[in-house]
Design a protein around this motif. Structure first.
Motif, PDB file in Angstrom:
ATOM      1  N   TYR A  35      -3.584  -7.573  -1.050  1.00 26.31           N
ATOM      2  CA  TYR A  35      -3.754  -6.154  -0.727  1.00 26.31           C
ATOM      3  C   TYR A  35      -5.211  -5.690  -0.758  1.00 26.31           C
TER       4      TYR A  35
ATOM      5  N   GLY B 207      -1.679  -2.653  -4.217  1.00 25.45           N
ATOM      6  CA  GLY B 207      -2.019  -3.950  -4.777  1.00 25.45           C
ATOM      7  C   GLY B 207      -2.021  -3.948  -6.293  1.00 25.45           C
TER       8      GLY B 207
ATOM      9  N   ILE C  28      -3.609   1.254  -0.064  1.00 24.28           N
ATOM     10  CA  ILE C  28      -3.456  -0.198  -0.135  1.00 24.28           C
ATOM     11  C   ILE C  28      -3.970  -0.727  -1.465  1.00 24.28           C
TER      12      ILE C  28
END
Length: 212
Positions: free
Chosen positions: A38, A201, A197
């Motif tokens: 990610y 992650g 994102i």
């Protein structure tokens, strides 16, 4: 080596627990670090689209004097680096995996590659007939939209709720940025997209660490 290690489990419950522990250990070894899956993409979007906003701000403003070519170049370089990091991490984790899972992964990768090439080819034919700001919006919104759709497809293939939810989030903010217009779209994707994102992650990594 302890001779007791060669003895069979004393009962069925112990044997079942041993099997479950071995399966969990194997799954952890085969599953790549979520941060490598990610974070490189999050950084690429945050920095790349952030530079787009600073150079090509709404209403033709320029918040930071940069060469016209620099934001796109930085974005492509960071995206290529993110793809390389993900490819290496995936190869190390799944290199010895075969069967349906490996086939799904290969086909999914082909969908990414062929879908991206097709979209960019079409955009290259069309964008030259649009004003510069609208052409930039068309490129970025279409590319981000493809990313959101393929994330949702990947979540559906592997029944991965996190990946599917990320695809939904990317699609929603892409719509919001598109309606906001040129300049604003880059800001939305940089902060909400790249930042989202990075958060995804971190959450995925935390879940990996807490897996039994």
């Amino acid at each position: 080596m302890n001779a007791d290690d060669d003895l069979p489990p004393p009962d069925a419950a112990t044997a079942l627990q041993l099997i479950q522990e071995q399966r969990a250990s194997a799954a952890r070894r085969l599953e790549p670090d979520a941060r490598l899956q990610y974070w490189p993409w999050g950084v690429a979007w945050l920095v790349g689209f952030g530079l787009f906003f600073l150079r090509f701000s709404p209403d033709g403003r320029v918040l930071l004097r940069l060469p016209d070519w620099l934001p796109l170049t930085v974005l492509f370089v960071l995206l290529a680096a993110a793809a390389a990091v993900q490819a290496v991490a995936g190869a190390r984790a799944y290199g010895q995996v075969s069967g349906d899972s490996a086939r799904r992964g290969r086909w999914y990768g082909c969908a990414w590659a062929l879908g991206s090439v097709t979209v960019y080819a079409v955009l290259g034919r069309v964008s030259g007939h649009l004003p510069h700001d609208l052409a930039g919006l068309l490129w970025s919104a279409t590319a981000v939209g493809l990313t959101g759709a393929l994330h949702m497809a990947g979540g559906a293939i592997w029944l991965d709720r996190d990946l599917f939810r990320l695809g939904v989030w990317i699609s929603v903010i892409n719509l919001a940025g598109t309606f906001a217009g040129p300049g604003w779209h880059a800001l939305v994707i940089a902060i909400a997209g790249g930042g989202g994102i990075l958060v995804a992650g971190a959450l995925a990594r935390a879940r990996q660490r807490h897996q039994p």
